[in-house]
Design an enzyme around this catalytic site. Structure first.
Site, short mmCIF file in Angstrom:
data_model
loop_
_atom_site.label_atom_id
_atom_site.label_comp_id
_atom_site.label_asym_id
_atom_site.label_seq_id
_atom_site.Cartn_x
_atom_site.Cartn_y
_atom_site.Cartn_z
N CYS A 1 11.24 6.46 2.28
CA CYS A 1 10.85 6.41 0.86
C CYS A 1 12.03 5.89 0.07
O CYS A 1 13.12 6.46 0.14
CB CYS A 1 10.46 7.81 0.39
SG CYS A 1 10.12 7.92 -1.39
N VAL A 2 11.82 4.82 -0.68
CA VAL A 2 12.91 4.26 -1.49
C VAL A 2 13.31 5.24 -2.60
O VAL A 2 14.45 5.25 -3.05
CB VAL A 2 12.50 2.89 -2.09
CG1 VAL A 2 13.58 2.34 -2.99
CG2 VAL A 2 12.22 1.91 -0.98
N GLN A 3 12.38 6.09 -3.01
CA GLN A 3 12.64 7.01 -4.11
C GLN A 3 13.57 8.15 -3.72
O GLN A 3 14.33 8.65 -4.54
CB GLN A 3 11.29 7.58 -4.60
CG GLN A 3 11.38 8.65 -5.68
CD GLN A 3 11.50 8.07 -7.08
OE1 GLN A 3 11.96 6.95 -7.26
NE2 GLN A 3 11.13 8.84 -8.07
N ASN B 1 6.97 13.22 -8.20
CA ASN B 1 7.77 12.02 -7.94
C ASN B 1 9.20 12.14 -8.44
O ASN B 1 10.14 11.63 -7.81
CB ASN B 1 7.08 10.81 -8.58
CG ASN B 1 7.54 9.50 -7.96
OD1 ASN B 1 7.71 9.42 -6.76
ND2 ASN B 1 7.74 8.50 -8.78
N TYR C 1 7.07 13.21 1.53
CA TYR C 1 5.67 13.36 1.14
C TYR C 1 5.05 14.66 1.67
O TYR C 1 5.59 15.31 2.55
CB TYR C 1 4.85 12.17 1.65
CG TYR C 1 5.53 10.84 1.51
CD1 TYR C 1 5.91 10.35 0.26
CD2 TYR C 1 5.84 10.06 2.63
CE1 TYR C 1 6.53 9.13 0.13
CE2 TYR C 1 6.47 8.83 2.50
CZ TYR C 1 6.83 8.37 1.25
OH TYR C 1 7.46 7.18 1.13
N CYS D 1 7.43 0.95 -3.37
CA CYS D 1 6.79 2.17 -2.87
C CYS D 1 6.20 1.98 -1.48
O CYS D 1 5.16 1.33 -1.33
CB CYS D 1 5.73 2.67 -3.84
SG CYS D 1 5.13 4.32 -3.41
N LEU D 2 6.85 2.57 -0.49
CA LEU D 2 6.40 2.44 0.90
C LEU D 2 5.04 3.10 1.11
O LEU D 2 4.14 2.51 1.70
CB LEU D 2 7.46 3.06 1.81
CG LEU D 2 7.17 3.07 3.31
CD1 LEU D 2 8.43 2.73 4.10
CD2 LEU D 2 6.66 4.44 3.76
N VAL D 3 4.87 4.32 0.60
CA VAL D 3 3.63 5.05 0.88
C VAL D 3 2.44 4.46 0.13
O VAL D 3 1.30 4.55 0.60
CB VAL D 3 3.81 6.56 0.59
CG1 VAL D 3 3.91 6.84 -0.90
CG2 VAL D 3 2.67 7.36 1.20
#
Length: 234
Positions: A182-184, A150, A120, A63-65
């Site tokens: 964002c990896v997601q 998410n 985001y 999770c980058l953020v």
């Protein structure tokens, strides 16, 4: 982390002899808010301990953020702490984070100015932009898609990304495009399209994390479909 990074490493397996297995431990989060991100990060030590039981060769904090919301430069502190967890458990493993990997990846390709697309809400996106700026990288333009759920982030259609990039007014002034900070948020199918569209390097959090993992394993960083950063030149 559990879709695009395995997809990239599977693509690498088509041209290289190494084979990979994937193991995950989850930090819970349903809504991408600063409060849930802080609670999520607090669970990272548990996850590192669980994964070190499997004696993995490298760990990636997805999770980058979550990292960037904890203060400027926090990726270094987090990576060092989580690595120490693996050392203390008797199965030392290098730890990379998508936050640190994205910063390092941008610098590796020599980009000074970037444009960023993030899923985001605007305040969190501004936090990410300021974190990247604090690392000496100019963020010329950014787009916040304002998706708070998410699972909805994971369900965002990557086919929308070329249009989002096309709407950016200062795209001609940047050295590279971060197509997904964002990896997601899925972006891999759009990377080569946007690279052709803008004529500039395109990277993502997932691509950068894969690159950082391969570097930590001292493996060749050439991955088909991985864009400029995974061309093998870096």
């Amino acid at each position: 982390m559990e879709t695009e990074i395995p997809a990239l490493l599977r693509a690498r397996e088509t041209i290289s002899p190494e084979r990979f297995t994937f193991h995950s431990s989850r930090m819970r989060m349903k809504h991408v808010t600063k409060e849930e991100l802080a609670a999520m990060d607090a669970a990272s030590d548990r996850c590192a301990l669980e994964l070190s039981d499997a004696a993995v060769d490298v760990m990636g904090y997805a999770c980058l953020v979550a990292i960037m919301s904890m203060g400027h430069g926090y990726h270094r502190e987090s990576q060092a702490r989580l690595h120490q967890v693996t050392v203390d458990n008797g199965n030392s493993a290098p730890v990379v984070s998508s936050a640190g990997a994205l910063v390092d990846g941008i610098k590796a390709i020599g980009a000074k100015k970037v444009a960023i697309v993030a899923p985001y809400m605007k305040p969190l996106t501004e936090m990410v932009v300021n974190y990247i700026r604090s690392e000496g990288i100019e963020v010329t333009e950014w787009r916040a898609l304002e998706i708070s759920d998410n699972l909805a982030v994971a369900g965002h259609d990557p086919a929308r990304l070329p249009g989002i990039v096309a709407s950016m007014e200062q795209i001609g002034d940047v050295d590279a495009v971060v197509l997904s900070a964002c990896v997601q948020m899925p972006s891999l199918p759009a990377v080569s399209i946007v690279e052709a569209q803008v004529g500039k390097p395109v990277l993502t959090a997932a691509i950068a994390t894969t690159w950082a993992m391969l570097k930590s394993l001292d493996l060749d960083t050439r991955v088909p479909g991985g864009g400029t950063l995974l061309s093998g030149a870096y």
